[in-house]
Design an enzyme around this catalytic site. Sequence first.
Site, PDB file in Angstrom:
ATOM      1  CB  VAL A 101      -3.740   5.369   6.608  1.00 51.71           C
ATOM      2  CG1 VAL A 101      -4.710   4.884   7.621  1.00 51.71           C
ATOM      3  CG2 VAL A 101      -3.977   4.218   5.600  1.00 51.71           C
ATOM      4  CD  GLU A 135     -21.082   2.765  -6.366  1.00 56.33           C
ATOM      5  OE1 GLU A 135     -21.547   1.944  -5.456  1.00 56.33           O
ATOM      6  OE2 GLU A 135     -20.429   2.629  -7.162  1.00 56.33           O
ATOM      7  CG  HIS A 153      -9.207   4.937  10.489  1.00 57.12           C
ATOM      8  ND1 HIS A 153     -10.240   4.611   9.474  1.00 57.12           N
ATOM      9  CD2 HIS A 153      -9.910   4.894  11.753  1.00 57.12           C
ATOM     10  CE1 HIS A 153     -11.512   4.533   9.978  1.00 57.12           C
ATOM     11  NE2 HIS A 153     -11.402   4.754  11.316  1.00 57.12           N
ATOM     12  NE  ARG A 210      -3.820   0.165   2.303  1.00 51.97           N
ATOM     13  CZ  ARG A 210      -4.368   0.687   3.542  1.00 51.97           C
ATOM     14  NH1 ARG A 210      -4.456  -0.365   4.452  1.00 51.97           N
ATOM     15  NH2 ARG A 210      -5.060   1.500   3.398  1.00 51.97           N
ATOM     16  N   GLY A 249     -16.491  10.645  -0.202  1.00 51.53           N
ATOM     17  CA  GLY A 249     -15.841   9.296  -0.993  1.00 51.53           C
ATOM     18  C   GLY A 249     -15.745   8.243   0.402  1.00 51.53           C
ATOM     19  CB  THR A 250     -16.663   7.889   3.685  1.00 51.65           C
ATOM     20  OG1 THR A 250     -16.491   6.762   4.703  1.00 51.65           O
ATOM     21  CG2 THR A 250     -17.635   8.711   4.219  1.00 51.65           C
ATOM     22  CB  SER A 251     -18.878   2.765   2.332  1.00 51.94           C
ATOM     23  OG  SER A 251     -17.930   2.378   3.505  1.00 51.94           O
ATOM     24  CB  CYS A 286       7.556  -0.059  19.999  1.00 55.54           C
ATOM     25  SG  CYS A 286       8.370  -1.766  20.628  1.00 55.54           S
TER      26      CYS A 286
HETATM   27  P1  OAD Z   1     -14.864   2.214   1.420  1.00 55.87           P
HETATM   28  O1  OAD Z   1     -14.183   1.315   0.537  1.00 55.87           O
HETATM   29  O2  OAD Z   1     -15.893   1.664   2.239  1.00 55.87           O
HETATM   30  O3  OAD Z   1     -15.686   3.187   0.673  1.00 55.87           O
HETATM   31  C1  OAD Z   1     -15.315   4.236  -0.374  1.00 55.87           C
HETATM   32  C2  OAD Z   1     -16.362   4.654  -0.971  1.00 55.87           C
HETATM   33  O4  OAD Z   1     -15.855   5.968  -2.096  1.00 55.87           O
HETATM   34  C3  OAD Z   1     -17.635   4.128  -1.551  1.00 55.87           C
HETATM   35  O5  OAD Z   1     -18.797   4.661  -1.124  1.00 55.87           O
HETATM   36  C4  OAD Z   1     -17.475   4.766  -3.177  1.00 55.87           C
HETATM   37  O6  OAD Z   1     -18.761   4.875  -3.883  1.00 55.87           O
HETATM   38  C5  OAD Z   1     -16.733   5.944  -2.922  1.00 55.87           C
HETATM   39  N1  OAD Z   1     -15.994   6.527  -3.989  1.00 55.87           N
HETATM   40  C6  OAD Z   1     -15.463   5.594  -5.039  1.00 55.87           C
HETATM   41  N2  OAD Z   1     -14.813   6.372  -6.009  1.00 55.87           N
HETATM   42  C7  OAD Z   1     -15.103   7.775  -5.638  1.00 55.87           C
HETATM   43  C8  OAD Z   1     -14.701   8.658  -6.146  1.00 55.87           C
HETATM   44  N3  OAD Z   1     -14.040   9.006  -7.316  1.00 55.87           N
HETATM   45  N4  OAD Z   1     -15.145   9.931  -5.667  1.00 55.87           N
HETATM   46  C9  OAD Z   1     -15.886  10.063  -4.494  1.00 55.87           C
HETATM   47  N5  OAD Z   1     -16.289   8.764  -3.997  1.00 55.87           N
HETATM   48  C10 OAD Z   1     -15.840   7.594  -4.559  1.00 55.87           C
HETATM   49  O7  OAD Z   1     -13.790   3.294   2.061  1.00 55.87           O
HETATM   50  P2  OAD Z   1     -13.955   4.046   3.517  1.00 55.87           P
HETATM   51  O8  OAD Z   1     -15.519   4.683   3.673  1.00 55.87           O
HETATM   52  O9  OAD Z   1     -12.840   5.147   3.505  1.00 55.87           O
HETATM   53  O10 OAD Z   1     -10.497   1.603   8.156  1.00 55.87           O
HETATM   54  O11 OAD Z   1     -13.667   3.050   4.535  1.00 55.87           O
HETATM   55  C11 OAD Z   1     -13.868   3.265   5.660  1.00 55.87           C
HETATM   56  C12 OAD Z   1     -12.711   2.386   6.493  1.00 55.87           C
HETATM   57  O12 OAD Z   1     -13.054   1.154   6.190  1.00 55.87           O
HETATM   58  C13 OAD Z   1     -11.079   2.684   6.087  1.00 55.87           C
HETATM   59  O13 OAD Z   1     -10.768   3.922   6.995  1.00 55.87           O
HETATM   60  C14 OAD Z   1     -10.490   1.533   6.481  1.00 55.87           C
HETATM   61  C15 OAD Z   1     -11.508   0.566   6.100  1.00 55.87           C
HETATM   62  O14 OAD Z   1     -11.462  -0.791   6.549  1.00 55.87           O
HETATM   63  C16 OAD Z   1      -9.556   0.707   8.900  1.00 55.87           C
HETATM   64  O15 OAD Z   1      -8.612   0.413   8.144  1.00 55.87           O
HETATM   65  C17 OAD Z   1      -9.884   1.008  10.237  1.00 55.87           C
HETATM   66 ZN    ZN Z   2      10.698  -1.052  20.934  1.00 55.50          ZN
END
Ligand code: OAD
Ligand code: ZN
Length: 258
Positions: free
Chosen positions: A104, A217, A120, A71, A189-191, A128
């Site tokens: 991140v 979406e 996050h 990543r 851009g978050t689900s 460590c």
């Molecule tokens: P997700 O993968 O769950 O959601 C991504 C979102 O971005 C979806 O709703 C898509 O429709 C949207 N998307 C895709 N392309 C886009 C674009 N070009 N413009 C705008 N939106 C777009 O990702 P997160 O919501 O960030 O946590 O996930 C939340 C957390 O789940 C992350 O921080 C991570 C993961 O597990 C940890 O690692 C603790």
């Molecule tokens: Zn150490």
Amino acid sequence: MSDLGFEKAAKALAHARRVAVFSGAGISAESGIPTFRSAGGLWENFQLEDVATPEGFHRNPALVWEFYEARRKAVHHASPNPGHFAIARMAGLFEEMTTITQNVDGLHQRAGSPAVLELHGSLWSARCAQDCGAVVDPFPFPAASCPPRCKCGALLRPGVVWFGEMLPERIWHDAMNASAQSDVVLVVGTSGAVWPAAGIPIAARREGAFVIEVNPEESELTSNLDLSLRGLSGEILPRLLDAATELRALRPATEKRG
Ligand code: OAD
Ligand code: ZN
């Protein structure tokens, strides 16, 4: 996207003094960074339990570090996109502007956003895995070994928050405060599938913020927000800011002082 929704959003931003952005993996999708839950996303190709939990790290630290090094490599070779740059530009437009991210990748910072609240953690720090207290920040790419070791001899672990772990307390507190005090919150851009992070825009709306989603979406948050703009953040955000700036320039001077 309806023109009406877009105009309403631009108007809300033009009148806002305090703004917060709450972003997720979708903001970085147009930089070529895969999201988590979309088709082909990271959680389709990796077991979350193996690579994003303390137990998974305990079982196989080398596998976890391979995942994070991959990543880090992808982000290292990527660049911020127009969505990140539009958000960075917002810092100069409002009395207060806070960028809260679940990401991140550090792309908001690379685009120039100041003081990003990383709920996050970050791919660019490590600490460590035992309790010597060492933090390596920045943690340069590539790691010297896989898995990398702390100076105390124990393993280092990525500086990210895994499932089952607490969010950094200070950052959480600052994010809740900033969003609750905002006139407008942009949810980009978050689900909205991961808590407690997803509670931030919901709490802000309860406190009176006008909450606008930017996402191609529907998300788990959509029905709890005020307005959704359907499209890519790299296309919508720059247009939205231009429209808000233009509207603001047209406002009477007395109102601007308000
Ligand atoms: P997700 O993968 O769950 O959601 C991504 C979102 O971005 C979806 O709703 C898509 O429709 C949207 N998307 C895709 N392309 C886009 C674009 N070009 N413009 C705008 N939106 C777009 O990702 P997160 O919501 O960030 O946590 O996930 C939340 C957390 O789940 C992350 O921080 C991570 C993961 O597990 C940890 O690692 C603790
Ligand atoms: Zn150490």
